[in-house]
Design a protein around this motif. Structure first.
Motif, PDB file in Angstrom:
ATOM      1  N   LYS A  75       0.810  -1.223   0.000  1.00 44.34           N
ATOM      2  CA  LYS A  75       0.000   0.000   0.000  1.00 44.34           C
ATOM      3  C   LYS A  75       0.841   1.270   0.000  1.00 44.34           C
ATOM      4  O   LYS A  75       0.316   2.366  -0.178  1.00 44.34           O
ATOM      5  CB  LYS A  75      -0.940   0.003   1.217  1.00 44.34           C
ATOM      6  N   ASN A  76       2.139   1.160   0.239  1.00 44.44           N
ATOM      7  CA  ASN A  76       3.032   2.309   0.196  1.00 44.44           C
ATOM      8  C   ASN A  76       4.285   1.946  -0.582  1.00 44.44           C
ATOM      9  O   ASN A  76       4.774   0.821  -0.471  1.00 44.44           O
ATOM     10  CB  ASN A  76       3.425   2.742   1.619  1.00 44.44           C
ATOM     11  N   PRO A  77       4.828   2.845  -1.384  1.00 41.23           N
ATOM     12  CA  PRO A  77       4.366   4.226  -1.594  1.00 41.23           C
ATOM     13  C   PRO A  77       3.234   4.361  -2.617  1.00 41.23           C
ATOM     14  O   PRO A  77       2.677   5.435  -2.776  1.00 41.23           O
ATOM     15  CB  PRO A  77       5.632   4.912  -2.107  1.00 41.23           C
ATOM     16  N   ASP A  78       2.908   3.273  -3.332  1.00 41.35           N
ATOM     17  CA  ASP A  78       1.860   3.323  -4.352  1.00 41.35           C
ATOM     18  C   ASP A  78       0.635   2.590  -3.821  1.00 41.35           C
ATOM     19  O   ASP A  78       0.642   1.368  -3.684  1.00 41.35           O
ATOM     20  CB  ASP A  78       2.360   2.677  -5.650  1.00 41.35           C
TER      21      ASP A  78
END
Length: 219
Positions: A75-78
């Motif tokens: 879920k991070n960074p995208d």
């Protein structure tokens, strides 16, 4: 799987590794996912099952249950990573005996190169180097032709890299489907070494377990 084993075998570059399928220590518990390349195999003395994939590198084996990690989807960074349509190819290969006897490595290469990826062999425009159906082959299935490439520094030379895949000693004859004039062993930097005796367009060589050897072939 209807298999009883304390270890699973995972394909890696130029060989394989074994990891436990049980949890006896904190180290075993930490191996909830094991990295592998093309396949994972669970086998007992008389039979086994191999899971072959074309691009999945995380596996989990506990007792006789084998799982394949399909997507990471962080879920991070995208926040939208991996959120789209995926086509996942895999094969289940039951076999008798060991995975070496079942030629699992060969089956894995067949799925990766001939099935899901559909990679064609492209002809080259180098004089005298048209590609026949069997360009470079090994007579021993334990010795894999891993790479064939143009030599970076020496003209009219190709590099043939082979390795022993089953974890044992192996003798093989390497057959080339084109006319050659000389064979020399080389290191990873493609520096030429000793001349290797050849018979016509073939030469013989030996391997220790998991040994990688490279040869400069002059045509």
């Amino acid at each position: 799987m209807d298999v009883l084993t304390r270890e699973a075998t995972y394909d890696i570059q130029y060989g394989y590794v074994k990891r436990p399928t049980h949890i006896n220590t904190s180290w075993d518990m930490a191996k909830y996912e094991v990295c592998g390349h093309k396949w994972v195999d669970v086998s007992q003395a008389d039979k086994g099952v191999t899971i072959i994939t074309d691009c999945k590198y995380g596996f989990h084996a506990r007792d006789n249950v084998v799982q394949v990690s399909l997507l990471k989807s962080p879920k991070n960074p995208d926040g939208n990573c991996d959120i789209h349509k995926h086509f996942i190819y895999y094969a289940v290969l039951p076999h008798e005996g060991t995975f070496q006897e079942a030629e699992v490595n060969r089956r894995a290469y067949e799925l990766n190169l001939l099935a899901s990826n559909n990679v064609p062999l492209l002809a080259t425009n180098l004089t005298g180097a048209a590609l026949p159906a069997s360009w470079v082959t090994s007579t021993n299935t334990a010795v894999v032709v891993e790479a064939v490439k143009v030599c970076a520094e020496i003209t009219r030379n190709i590099v043939v890299r082979l390795y022993e895949a089953n974890g044992g000693s192996a003798d093989t004859t390497v057959n080339l489907g084109f006319t050659i004039t000389q064979v020399r062993e080389c290191n990873g930097l493609e520096d030429p070494g000793a001349v290797v005796p050849r018979t016509g367009n073939s030469f013989q060589t030996s391997f220790k377990p998991f040994q990688v050897r490279s040869f400069l072939v002059t045509f």
